[in-house]
Structures are given as structure tokens and as C-alpha cells.
Design a protein around this motif. Structure first.
Motif, PDB file in Angstrom:
ATOM      1  N   LEU A   1      33.417  19.101  67.213  1.00  0.00           N
ATOM      2  CA  LEU A   1      33.059  19.901  68.243  1.00  0.00           C
ATOM      3  C   LEU A   1      32.290  21.220  67.520  1.00  0.00           C
ATOM      4  CD1 LEU A   1      35.573  21.522  70.761  1.00  0.00           C
ATOM      5  CD2 LEU A   1      34.261  22.951  69.518  1.00  0.00           C
ATOM      6  N   THR A   2      31.146  21.696  68.086  1.00  0.00           N
ATOM      7  CA  THR A   2      30.586  22.998  67.806  1.00  0.00           C
ATOM      8  C   THR A   2      30.316  23.987  68.975  1.00  0.00           C
ATOM      9  OG1 THR A   2      28.378  21.849  68.234  1.00  0.00           O
ATOM     10  CG2 THR A   2      29.480  21.698  65.932  1.00  0.00           C
ATOM     11  N   THR A   3      30.443  25.290  68.703  1.00  0.00           N
ATOM     12  CA  THR A   3      30.408  26.264  69.786  1.00  0.00           C
ATOM     13  C   THR A   3      29.588  27.417  69.023  1.00  0.00           C
ATOM     14  OG1 THR A   3      31.279  27.332  71.653  1.00  0.00           O
ATOM     15  CG2 THR A   3      32.432  27.087  69.581  1.00  0.00           C
ATOM     16  N   ASN A   4      29.323  28.387  69.815  1.00  0.00           N
ATOM     17  CA  ASN A   4      28.933  29.580  69.546  1.00  0.00           C
ATOM     18  C   ASN A   4      29.621  30.751  69.909  1.00  0.00           C
ATOM     19  OD1 ASN A   4      27.212  31.654  68.711  1.00  0.00           O
ATOM     20  ND2 ASN A   4      25.253  31.219  70.018  1.00  0.00           N
ATOM     21  N   SER A   5      30.023  31.501  68.934  1.00  0.00           N
ATOM     22  CA  SER A   5      30.915  32.801  69.413  1.00  0.00           C
ATOM     23  C   SER A   5      30.478  33.963  69.887  1.00  0.00           C
ATOM     24  CB  SER A   5      31.810  33.009  68.116  1.00  0.00           C
ATOM     25  OG  SER A   5      31.047  33.438  67.144  1.00  0.00           O
ATOM     26  N   ASN A   6      28.864  33.818  69.901  1.00  0.00           N
ATOM     27  CA  ASN A   6      27.990  34.635  70.274  1.00  0.00           C
ATOM     28  C   ASN A   6      26.973  34.446  71.471  1.00  0.00           C
ATOM     29  OD1 ASN A   6      26.460  37.053  70.876  1.00  0.00           O
ATOM     30  ND2 ASN A   6      26.135  37.569  68.813  1.00  0.00           N
ATOM     31  N   LYS A   7      27.571  34.516  72.538  1.00  0.00           N
ATOM     32  CA  LYS A   7      26.775  33.933  73.613  1.00  0.00           C
ATOM     33  C   LYS A   7      25.268  34.558  73.734  1.00  0.00           C
ATOM     34  CE  LYS A   7      30.306  32.056  76.904  1.00  0.00           C
ATOM     35  NZ  LYS A   7      30.772  32.424  78.103  1.00  0.00           N
ATOM     36  N   THR A   8      25.331  35.653  73.237  1.00  0.00           N
ATOM     37  CA  THR A   8      23.995  36.381  73.478  1.00  0.00           C
ATOM     38  C   THR A   8      22.821  36.289  72.101  1.00  0.00           C
ATOM     39  OG1 THR A   8      24.746  38.417  72.153  1.00  0.00           O
ATOM     40  CG2 THR A   8      24.968  38.294  74.847  1.00  0.00           C
ATOM     41  N   SER A   9      23.307  35.224  71.351  1.00  0.00           N
ATOM     42  CA  SER A   9      22.324  35.406  70.181  1.00  0.00           C
ATOM     43  C   SER A   9      22.667  34.264  69.195  1.00  0.00           C
ATOM     44  CB  SER A   9      22.465  36.584  69.167  1.00  0.00           C
ATOM     45  OG  SER A   9      21.747  36.535  68.076  1.00  0.00           O
ATOM     46  N   ILE A  10      21.457  33.535  68.739  1.00  0.00           N
ATOM     47  CA  ILE A  10      21.622  32.434  67.890  1.00  0.00           C
ATOM     48  C   ILE A  10      21.150  32.588  66.597  1.00  0.00           C
ATOM     49  CG2 ILE A  10      21.614  30.638  70.002  1.00  0.00           C
ATOM     50  CD1 ILE A  10      18.651  30.121  68.861  1.00  0.00           C
ATOM     51  N   ALA A  11      21.004  33.937  66.254  1.00  0.00           N
ATOM     52  CA  ALA A  11      20.410  34.437  65.028  1.00  0.00           C
ATOM     53  C   ALA A  11      21.221  34.238  63.785  1.00  0.00           C
ATOM     54  CB  ALA A  11      19.960  35.845  65.115  1.00  0.00           C
ATOM     55  N   ASN A  12      22.507  34.468  63.860  1.00  0.00           N
ATOM     56  CA  ASN A  12      23.488  34.558  62.813  1.00  0.00           C
ATOM     57  C   ASN A  12      24.130  33.272  62.803  1.00  0.00           C
ATOM     58  OD1 ASN A  12      25.097  35.115  60.676  1.00  0.00           O
ATOM     59  ND2 ASN A  12      25.745  36.949  61.595  1.00  0.00           N
ATOM     60  N   SER A  13      24.093  32.370  61.570  1.00  0.00           N
ATOM     61  CA  SER A  13      24.822  31.151  61.587  1.00  0.00           C
ATOM     62  C   SER A  13      26.146  31.270  61.493  1.00  0.00           C
ATOM     63  CB  SER A  13      24.260  30.197  60.400  1.00  0.00           C
ATOM     64  OG  SER A  13      24.116  30.985  59.109  1.00  0.00           O
ATOM     65  N   LYS A  14      26.654  32.374  60.634  1.00  0.00           N
ATOM     66  CA  LYS A  14      28.151  32.821  60.603  1.00  0.00           C
ATOM     67  C   LYS A  14      28.805  32.990  62.107  1.00  0.00           C
ATOM     68  CE  LYS A  14      28.069  35.327  56.335  1.00  0.00           C
ATOM     69  NZ  LYS A  14      28.213  36.636  55.561  1.00  0.00           N
ATOM     70  N   ASP A  15      28.121  33.036  63.310  1.00  0.00           N
ATOM     71  CA  ASP A  15      28.628  33.064  64.569  1.00  0.00           C
ATOM     72  C   ASP A  15      29.012  31.731  65.150  1.00  0.00           C
ATOM     73  OD1 ASP A  15      28.570  35.979  64.665  1.00  0.00           O
ATOM     74  OD2 ASP A  15      26.387  35.964  65.525  1.00  0.00           O
ATOM     75  N   LEU A  16      28.532  30.534  64.507  1.00  0.00           N
ATOM     76  CA  LEU A  16      28.576  29.278  65.018  1.00  0.00           C
ATOM     77  C   LEU A  16      29.916  28.580  64.315  1.00  0.00           C
ATOM     78  CD1 LEU A  16      24.781  28.192  64.427  1.00  0.00           C
ATOM     79  CD2 LEU A  16      25.881  29.369  66.229  1.00  0.00           C
ATOM     80  N   ARG A  17      30.476  28.079  65.144  1.00  0.00           N
ATOM     81  CA  ARG A  17      31.856  27.411  64.812  1.00  0.00           C
ATOM     82  C   ARG A  17      32.070  25.836  65.030  1.00  0.00           C
ATOM     83  NH1 ARG A  17      32.102  31.741  63.333  1.00  0.00           N
ATOM     84  NH2 ARG A  17      33.495  33.581  63.893  1.00  0.00           N
ATOM     85  N   GLY A  18      32.890  25.379  64.478  1.00  0.00           N
ATOM     86  CA  GLY A  18      33.081  23.776  64.606  1.00  0.00           C
ATOM     87  C   GLY A  18      34.232  23.372  64.033  1.00  0.00           C
ATOM     88  N   VAL A  19      34.835  22.102  64.364  1.00  0.00           N
ATOM     89  CA  VAL A  19      35.987  21.802  63.839  1.00  0.00           C
ATOM     90  C   VAL A  19      35.962  19.967  64.293  1.00  0.00           C
ATOM     91  CG1 VAL A  19      37.181  22.158  66.296  1.00  0.00           C
ATOM     92  CG2 VAL A  19      38.452  21.657  64.244  1.00  0.00           C
ATOM     93  N   THR A  20      36.263  19.160  63.318  1.00  0.00           N
ATOM     94  CA  THR A  20      36.530  17.811  63.476  1.00  0.00           C
ATOM     95  C   THR A  20      37.835  17.418  64.507  1.00  0.00           C
ATOM     96  OG1 THR A  20      35.532  17.263  61.438  1.00  0.00           O
ATOM     97  CG2 THR A  20      36.766  15.520  62.407  1.00  0.00           C
ATOM     98  N   LEU A  21      37.513  16.804  65.529  1.00  0.00           N
ATOM     99  CA  LEU A  21      38.654  16.527  66.372  1.00  0.00           C
ATOM    100  C   LEU A  21      39.289  15.383  66.025  1.00  0.00           C
ATOM    101  CD1 LEU A  21      36.467  17.029  69.857  1.00  0.00           C
ATOM    102  CD2 LEU A  21      38.093  18.643  68.223  1.00  0.00           C
ATOM    103  N   SER A  22      40.772  15.372  66.231  1.00  0.00           N
ATOM    104  CA  SER A  22      41.594  14.135  65.956  1.00  0.00           C
ATOM    105  C   SER A  22      41.968  13.339  67.170  1.00  0.00           C
ATOM    106  CB  SER A  22      42.950  14.655  65.560  1.00  0.00           C
ATOM    107  OG  SER A  22      43.675  15.661  66.528  1.00  0.00           O
ATOM    108  N   SER A  23      41.252  13.915  68.306  1.00  0.00           N
ATOM    109  CA  SER A  23      41.459  13.055  69.515  1.00  0.00           C
ATOM    110  C   SER A  23      40.428  13.541  70.462  1.00  0.00           C
ATOM    111  CB  SER A  23      42.628  13.208  70.125  1.00  0.00           C
ATOM    112  OG  SER A  23      42.778  12.439  71.507  1.00  0.00           O
TER     113      SER A  23
END
Length: 235
Positions: free
Chosen positions: A22-44
Motif C-alpha cells: 500500500l502506498t499513499t501521500n501524506s501531503n495531498k497538496t504536493s508530490i515534491a517531497n519523497s519524505k511525504d510518501l508513505r507505504g507498507v506491505t500488507l499481510s492481507s
């Protein structure tokens, strides 16, 4: 004598599941900073419904920075990935499964990681060194208090490893299928140490699919603490 918990874990290890990210962006207003991008491997992650609209269901272990990002009174967009059974996919699944527990290691070795040609390989080399040192000294890994800083996996990826859907949602280009979804406010359930999420599918991408190749490989599977591929059909 084994406890019911031990029996349960042993039984579940015999069941293969899709290793999805799963991936998502913690900052809806910008994609400029890779540190704002989140992700996790799902078990289900499973299909939930088709009507009134396509839905998927997955769970997240709590506490979770990713869960914190998704909780909102407004729908939040995410990407759910099915990866091909390759070495690169395995590394991605392992990376996104590490979570915030390895962020201190990333931070402490960042100069070395940032200057390397392959950031992901350098990180795993450092993790391997740490594990060998711990085994050699026969010491236990110090317990890390719950999630001090958010996990920043996209800082370790190359620019060509991901793109953005609708200039908002990060998705991994090394994917067979990417389900672009929206969370449904208040449709989450806390169960034990996990949280169940039901999300609405709004689009489906196929980054790796060649239009002239209809081969289906079944995706990356996880079973008995290792990754596998679907290599034959049983009749």
C-alpha cells in the motif's frame, strides 16, 4: 505443549497470501517531497464487493503512521499493488514491511546510502551487517519504542521506480496491477492489534503489462516466512 497462539501462527504460515504493498501521500497538496510518501506491505488484502461499487479489504497493524495518514473525514487516495514474482519485488516487499523500526538505521547511515548508486541494496547490506554483528555477539536487538519517526521508504527508491496517479497518489512502476482506491470515512474497524479497512476502487493500472502479452503469473506470494511464485496450474 504449544499454545493456541503458537498453533495458529504455525497454521497460518502454511497458507500462501499475496504480498501486496500500500502506498499513499501524506501531503495531498504536493508530490515534491519523497519524505511525504508513505507505504507498507500488507499481510492481507482481498476482494470485498462489486456492488454498489468495487471494494477491497485489508488490515494494518497498530500503531501505524500509515493508518494515521488515512484517518480523515474526507476520502484519502491510496494505491494497492500486486507485484510480479521477481527479486526486485521481493526487495520492495521486504523494504515496505520494515516500517518505522528501521528508520533510525536509515537516518544514521544516510550519507552512505544517499551517495550510493543503489540505495536499496546499500540499506539491505547495512541491515545484514547489523544482523550478523548481533548474532556474533549473541545479543538481542534493542527494543525500539513504538514509531518515533515516520517511515520514509520512497527516499530509498530511484525516480523511475515510481510515478503518480492524478498528480497525487504514488504508485510503484514494478507492478502487475495497481488498484487506485479511496478510503471510506468511518468504515474502519479495530480488531485486536489490527485495524480493518474497506476501500473503494476508482481505477486499475497495469504498469508492467505488455499489450501483446496476456501471461498471468499470479503475483508475488508469501508463505512460511519466504516469497514464492505460482509456477504451475493444478487440475
Amino acid at each position: 505443549m504449544a499454545t493456541i497462539k503458537e498453533k495458529f501462527i504455525g497454521g497460518m504460515r502454511q497458507i500462501a497470501n499475496q504480498a501486496m504493498i500500500l502506498t499513499t501521500n501524506s501531503n495531498k497538496t504536493s508530490i515534491a517531497n519523497s519524505k511525504d510518501l508513505r507505504g507498507v506491505t500488507l499481510s492481507s488484502c482481498v476482494s470485498l464487493a462489486v456492488k454498489p461499487y468495487p471494494m477491497l479489504q485489508f488490515n494494518l497493524m497498530k500503531p501505524s503512521f500509515t493508518s494515521n495518514v488515512l484517518h480523515s473525514n474526507q476520502p484519502h487516495r491510496i494505491a494497492l499493488h500486486s507485484l510480479p514474482p521477481t527479486e526486485k519485488s521481493t526487495k520492495l516487499a521486504k523494504l515496505f514491511s520494515k516500517g518505522a523500526n528501521i528508520q533510525p538505521i536509515i537516518n544514521s547511515t544516510w550519507d552512505q546510502i544517499e551517495s550510493s548508486k543503489n540505495k536499496l541494496k546499500t540499506l539491505f547490506d547495512e541491515l545484514d551487517k547489523k544482523e550478523k554483528l548481533i548474532n556474533k555477539e549473541k545479543t538481542k536487538i534493542p527494543e525500539i519504542k513504538h514509531l518515533v519517526t515516520p517511515f520514509e521508504p520512497f527516499t530509498l527508491l530511484q525516480k523511475e521506480d515510481y510515478g503518480f496517479y492524478d498528480n497525487e497518489v504514488p504508485f510503484l512502476t514494478n507492478s502487475n496491477v495497481v488498484f487506485i482506491c479511496e478510503t471510506i470515512p468511518k468504515l474502519q474497524f479495530r480488531v485486536g492489534d489490527h485495524e480493518i479497512w474497506c476501500v473503494k476502487v476508482i481505477d486499475v493500472l497495469h504498469p508492467l503489462v505488455d499489450k501483446n502479452d496476456d501471461k498471468i503469473d499470479g503475483g508475488l506470494l508469501y508463505c512460511n516466512k519466504d516469497f514464492h511464485s505460482l509456477n504451475k496450474t493444478c487440475i
